[in-house]
Design a protein around this motif. Structure first.
Motif, short mmCIF file in Angstrom:
data_model
loop_
_atom_site.label_atom_id
_atom_site.label_comp_id
_atom_site.label_asym_id
_atom_site.label_seq_id
_atom_site.Cartn_x
_atom_site.Cartn_y
_atom_site.Cartn_z
N GLU A 365 0.62 -1.34 0.38
CA GLU A 365 0.14 0.20 0.06
C GLU A 365 0.94 1.05 0.35
O GLU A 365 0.61 2.24 -0.66
CB GLU A 365 -0.65 -0.09 0.87
CG GLU A 365 -1.81 -1.20 1.02
CD GLU A 365 -2.92 -0.76 1.81
OE1 GLU A 365 -3.09 -0.57 3.38
OE2 GLU A 365 -4.28 -1.58 2.12
N LEU A 366 1.95 0.72 0.32
CA LEU A 366 2.79 2.47 0.63
C LEU A 366 3.80 2.40 -1.00
O LEU A 366 3.15 3.68 -1.35
CB LEU A 366 3.66 1.55 1.86
CG LEU A 366 5.16 3.70 1.43
CD1 LEU A 366 4.53 4.79 2.00
CD2 LEU A 366 6.17 2.78 2.83
N TYR A 367 3.78 1.50 -1.93
CA TYR A 367 4.77 1.88 -2.64
C TYR A 367 3.23 1.95 -3.98
O TYR A 367 3.30 3.29 -4.63
CB TYR A 367 5.02 -0.22 -3.18
CG TYR A 367 4.49 -0.01 -4.62
CD1 TYR A 367 5.67 0.06 -5.48
CD2 TYR A 367 3.60 -0.25 -5.53
CE1 TYR A 367 5.95 0.16 -6.80
CE2 TYR A 367 3.92 -0.59 -6.69
CZ TYR A 367 4.76 -0.57 -7.89
OH TYR A 367 5.00 -0.55 -8.62
N GLU A 368 2.54 1.71 -3.31
CA GLU A 368 0.89 2.00 -4.47
C GLU A 368 0.89 3.89 -4.29
O GLU A 368 0.49 4.28 -5.08
CB GLU A 368 -0.01 1.84 -3.86
CG GLU A 368 -0.44 0.38 -5.42
CD GLU A 368 -1.27 -0.95 -4.26
OE1 GLU A 368 -1.70 -0.59 -3.45
OE2 GLU A 368 -1.40 -1.62 -4.93
N GLU A 369 1.47 4.04 -2.58
CA GLU A 369 0.69 5.31 -2.15
C GLU A 369 1.70 6.36 -3.24
O GLU A 369 1.33 7.41 -3.37
CB GLU A 369 0.90 5.62 -0.54
CG GLU A 369 0.60 7.46 -0.68
CD GLU A 369 -1.06 7.62 -0.67
OE1 GLU A 369 -1.69 8.67 -0.32
OE2 GLU A 369 -1.85 6.67 -0.76
N LEU A 370 3.13 6.50 -2.79
CA LEU A 370 4.28 6.81 -3.42
C LEU A 370 4.12 6.80 -5.16
O LEU A 370 4.45 8.01 -6.09
CB LEU A 370 5.36 5.94 -3.18
CG LEU A 370 5.87 6.03 -1.54
CD1 LEU A 370 7.08 5.23 -1.47
CD2 LEU A 370 6.04 7.36 -1.11
N GLU A 371 3.49 5.71 -5.83
CA GLU A 371 3.86 6.04 -6.95
C GLU A 371 3.06 7.00 -7.50
O GLU A 371 2.62 7.28 -8.71
CB GLU A 371 3.27 4.35 -7.84
CG GLU A 371 4.23 3.44 -7.59
CD GLU A 371 5.41 3.65 -8.28
OE1 GLU A 371 5.65 3.95 -9.52
OE2 GLU A 371 7.28 3.82 -7.22
N SER A 372 1.88 7.07 -7.20
CA SER A 372 0.33 7.37 -7.04
C SER A 372 0.51 9.45 -6.69
O SER A 372 0.32 9.70 -6.89
CB SER A 372 -0.40 7.61 -6.30
OG SER A 372 -0.73 8.33 -4.73
N LEU A 373 2.22 9.74 -5.93
CA LEU A 373 2.70 11.64 -6.13
C LEU A 373 2.57 11.87 -7.12
O LEU A 373 2.83 11.29 -8.49
CB LEU A 373 3.58 11.43 -5.21
CG LEU A 373 3.85 10.26 -3.67
CD1 LEU A 373 5.01 10.62 -2.93
CD2 LEU A 373 2.86 11.79 -3.15
#
Length: 373
Positions: A365-373
């Motif tokens: 979930e952190l990866y997905e959040e970072l990729e949406s920055l």
């Protein structure tokens, strides 16, 4: 063709060789499935830079100019897509000032508001001066200003952010303490007939652990034992000597690493995570709770709204932070069967693994959040 992973640099506030909270399992573990991660630790004892596998060790005196120092040691900061800082505003300030030069995105990880803890401790002892109050206000304002410049903020909980760092306008992604699915073990009954309790952590005036010790002195049953696993054994001995009637019922132990800690927890039946119901403690579920449920032992915790958001009577034990109430709850626990205790521990462990309190899920979930920055 294999896609090249993006790179993430995580600058901790930890000393070399320390194993701490989310650093190991999340950042130095499951997140590596998605990113090439390098972790920076600090050392008080060496004057030279060291690269150890994917970790960097930096002498403490360079932490306020960390970007320039690492650049001088051949670490190409422009190769990183993300640079995270843990807990240290002075390091964050330097990383933010160097962002334009190197082009990375900046994240700030706040595991616990330590400055606020010190302020609250003084307040509880009525030793705060007007200067302390003003200083706390400006420190908080300064930290909020730095936070507002970050690309992402990772507090331990949304409640902590709302209570201490509201209105920064920064994108927030709470990272609570969780379980490492690779480390979980089933509940194991402790040896002997006694009910074995364990408390992991610090014994200081703000945590008011003596309230728990007072409760143990009033328990009618003699069928219990308390293990206290703390890094400050000397101070723990000083505290315990005030309660001579239960001295022989308490063992002070120390764990030098996570394997030792989990072995100590595994030897017990019930964990203790009772803390005063003040904002510094009631806005996040204590990390020690995760240590206990890793070994499927149920936890006695403060009855507050935050703890109730995750746990129920099926998988945890609740009571108000009051000596008499603690006595009544301890006596009830001592009378519980091993089957009841085990069932409760397993239920809590399963719940945490299924929820977002699982580091493997949190990494994705952190990866997905970072990729949406």
């Amino acid at each position: 063709m294999t896609k090249t992973k993006k790179k993430l640099l995580y600058i901790t506030d930890q000393q070399e060789y320390s194993e701490h909270g989310t650093i190991g399992p999340l950042f130095n573990g499951y997140l590596k499935e998605y990113y090439d991660v390098n972790i920076v630790y600090f050392t008080k004892f060496k004057n030279s830079f060291q690269a150890k596998g994917t970790d960097y060790v930096v002498p403490e005196q360079y932490k306020k100019e960390i970007a320039c120092y690492m650049d001088s040691k051949g670490v190409d900061l422009s190769s990183y897509d993300y640079v995270f800082v843990r807990n240290k505003p002075d390091i964050l300030k330097d990383i933010l000032q160097s962002r334009e030069k190197y082009g990375y995105k900046v994240g700030y990880r706040l595991s616990f508001p330590k400055k606020e803890e010190i302020y609250e401790a003084h307040k509880a002892n009525n030793s705060n001066t007007i200067i302390d109050t003003v200083k706390n206000y400006f420190q908080k304002s300064s930290k909020k200003t730095l936070l507002s410049k970050c690309d992402i903020f990772m507090p331990t909980s949304k409640d902590m952010e709302d209570t201490f760092y509201a209105d920064t306008g920064v994108r927030s992604f709470p990272l609570p303490a969780g379980l490492d699915p690779a480390r979980i073990t089933p509940h194991r009954q402790s040896d002997g007939d006694e009910c074995h309790f364990i408390y992991v952590g610090t014994l200081d005036s703000l945590r008011q652990f003596e309230e728990v010790l007072v409760a143990f002195t009033k328990v009618n049953s003699n069928n219990w034992h308390l293990n206290i696993s703390t890094l400050d054994s000397e101070y723990a001995r000083f505290v315990i000597q005030k309660y001579p009637t239960i001295n022989d019922k308490i063992s002070i132990i120390k764990a030098d690493n996570l394997n030792e800690l989990f072995a100590q927890v595994d030897d017990c039946d019930v964990g203790i995570a009772l803390l005063p119901n003040i904002p510094i403690y009631s806005t996040a579920i204590p990390a020690k709770v995760m240590d206990y449920y890793t070994c499927a032992i149920p936890t006695l915790m403060t009855d507050n709204a935050k703890n109730r958001t995750l746990f129920s009577e099926k998988d945890a034990l609740f009571c108000n932070f009051d000596s008499d109430e603690i006595v009544a709850k301890l006596e009830k626990i001592i009378d519980m069967s091993q089957e009841e205790i085990a069932k409760m521990g397993h239920s809590g462990q399963e719940k945490l693994l299924a929820h977002k309190r699982n580091y493997k899920i949190m990494a994705k979930e952190l990866y997905e959040e970072l990729e949406s920055l």
